[in-house]
Design an enzyme around this catalytic site. Structure first.
Site, PDB file in Angstrom:
ATOM      1  N   HIS A   1      10.912 130.810  76.030  1.00 29.28           N
ATOM      2  CA  HIS A   1      12.612 130.342  75.874  1.00 29.28           C
ATOM      3  C   HIS A   1      12.512 130.417  74.252  1.00 29.28           C
ATOM      4  O   HIS A   1      11.547 130.069  73.517  1.00 29.28           O
ATOM      5  CB  HIS A   1      12.612 128.807  76.439  1.00 29.28           C
TER       6      HIS A   1
ATOM      7  N   ASP B   1      14.491 129.647  85.272  1.00 29.57           N
ATOM      8  CA  ASP B   1      14.390 130.772  86.251  1.00 29.57           C
ATOM      9  C   ASP B   1      13.329 130.831  86.943  1.00 29.57           C
ATOM     10  O   ASP B   1      13.210 131.547  87.954  1.00 29.57           O
ATOM     11  CB  ASP B   1      14.913 132.025  85.498  1.00 29.57           C
TER      12      ASP B   1
END
Ligand code: CMC
Length: 428
Positions: free
Chosen positions: A306, A363
């Protein structure tokens, strides 16, 4: 403590003010840099650029903190509903019961699509990607509510936000029905937001789907966790479009398109495809991880890493626990969950991932939950879009409400050819 930024350029010293956020985040305000020095800043992928100040969502990526309007995501996940969280994200505080009832009423009032809109669906081929349908239909909806394109007061804004949040759910379910060749179902005014979506997805003629509380709760949780995430790719896109004073519907349709990519919202599809590939090919998880590390392909461990979180993504922690609970409750045995757990373990103990601070993101586990609910894989990113709408609307509102808003217009450093002359066709 006061901070000063001094920049030496071509033998001259320039001072720039600093800005401090309410959580002590610091920035150098370089808005006068070009006028004063002739230089601009260059920041590929905007990793160091604050594009705005915003009062909606706070993230501390090193500590794994996420708060909407100051409230920790863990508390909202435990106590709130998606509709209440949407109100919080858009209007900045928790609603009173009367405000929540009013907003829920607006959602019910606007849940139907104009009957002519249903014909638009016939124009898409049956295998159309639901993200393409969603972005196109959001703009189509606005054609039936032209008064929503010019928002001058709070009343119209609330009505536009309710229409968008409510209708996107109806469009999402309808696009799924189209893809499986089943008739589209109408929303049920007695159902709450999540139950209604499940009903429109899974009811078929003569067999009404009755959502279980566990599944409705899991959907609420999924949507709450996706409701906002500060200046991510799709939200920045919404702000970019909004800055030209484009309407809320057009700005959010652009957000859907930005979300579609596999490095952003499309990652929830890519994760399941990756896990499914491993299952079907019989490849060992460790072998797959080694292939990712070789970097001679564009292969990445989807659902890992991320830009902001350099620690566990708090949303993935919550989803992992919820996925475990839900699979047990529904007695679902998903082989992909076992592969996901092996993959998490392999990556968390591998120096490649440790050094680069690559942890599972939202996710990684969301697809497992959506699969257990019976949501097909090609709908996963649409589900993310439904969840992210309140964040997009809140960011659109911040731009709209700010009298000092300027059009977003970054600069560039040109690296193309210098002056060339036009050459007529017969001389090339
Ligand atoms: N697998 C393998 N290596 C990775 C991964 C990954 N998932 N993510 C980053 N890296 C490596 C990358 O190759 C680079 O290595 P090196 O320093 O040797 O060149 C280093 O880590 C830094 O990566 P980056 O590409 O500079 O990081 P970024 O901040 O630009 O990208 C990201 C962030 C999320 C796009 C990226 O981590 C990624 O592609 N992850 C997989 C896709 C994914 O799961 N996306 C969902 C993100 S969370 C929800 C959302 O935003 O929608």
């Amino acid at each position: 403590m006061s901070h000063t930024c001094r920049i030496e350029l071509d033998g001259q010293s320039h001072e720039f003010p600093t800005v401090e956020g309410t959580e002590n985040e610091l920035a150098v305000d370089i808005s006068t840099l070009r006028d004063r020095t002739g230089y601009i800043t260059l920041d590929d992928g905007y990793g160091n650029t604050g594009s705005c100040t915003s009062a909606i969502t706070y993230i501390d990526g090193d500590k794994g903190i996420l708060r909407y309007r100051g409230i920790p995501i863990e508390q909202l996940a435990e106590h709130s509903t998606f509709v209440e969280t949407a109100w919080l994200v858009i209007w900045g505080r928790l609603p009173t019961q009367a405000e929540l009832d009013h907003f829920s009423h607006l959602l019910t009032q606007h849940e139907m699509m104009h009957e002519s809109l249903r014909n638009h669906f016939q124009g898409f081929p049956p295998n159309a990607n639901p993200m393409a349908i969603l972005s196109a239909m959001i703009n189509a909806v606005s054609c039936y509510d032209p008064e929503m394109m010019q928002i001058e007061d709070e009343f119209t804004l609330e009505s536009a936000a309710a229409r968008l949040i409510s209708k996107v759910r109806t469009i999402a379910a309808a696009s799924y029905k189209m893809s499986v060749g089943q008739p589209m179902d109408y929303p049920h005014p007695e159902y709450h937001y999540c139950e209604n979506f499940l009903h429109m997805m899974f009811s078929i003629p003569y067999r009404e789907y009755v959502p279980t509380p566990e599944v409705a709760r899991a959907l609420n949780l999924f949507l709450i966790l996706h409701a906002d995430h500060e200046q991510n790719c799709s939200t920045s896109t919404v702000r970019m479009v909004a800055s030209s004073q484009a309407n809320m519907f057009a700005s959010c349709a652009a957000g859907v398109c930005a979300l579609w990519g596999p490095l952003h919202g499309g990652a929830n599809v890519a994760v399941i495809e990756m896990l499914e590939f491993i299952r079907q090919s019989g490849m060992k998880v460790s072998e797959y991880v080694e292939r990712v590390k070789m970097k001679d392909t564009k292969l990445r461990l989807m659902g890992f890493g991320h830009r902001v979180y350099k620690n566990f993504d708090p949303r993935s922690k919550i989803l992992k626990v919820a996925a475990d609970k839900m699979l047990a409750k529904l007695s679902v045995n998903d082989p992909l969950l076992d592969i996901a757990l092996q993959m998490e373990d392999a990556a968390l103990n591998d120096p490649y991932f440790i050094e680069r601070k690559l942890y599972p993101n939202v996710d990684f586990y969301s697809g497992i939950i959506l699969r257990a609910m019976g949501i097909p894989v090609n709908m996963f990113t649409v589900m993310f879009a439904m969840g992210r709408l309140p964040g997009w609307i809140a960011n659109w509102k911040e731009i709209h409400d700010n009298p000092k808003s300027r059009i977003y217009r970054p600069r560039q450093i040109y690296t193309g050819r210098t002056l060339q002359n036009y050459v007529p066709m017969d001389q090339r």
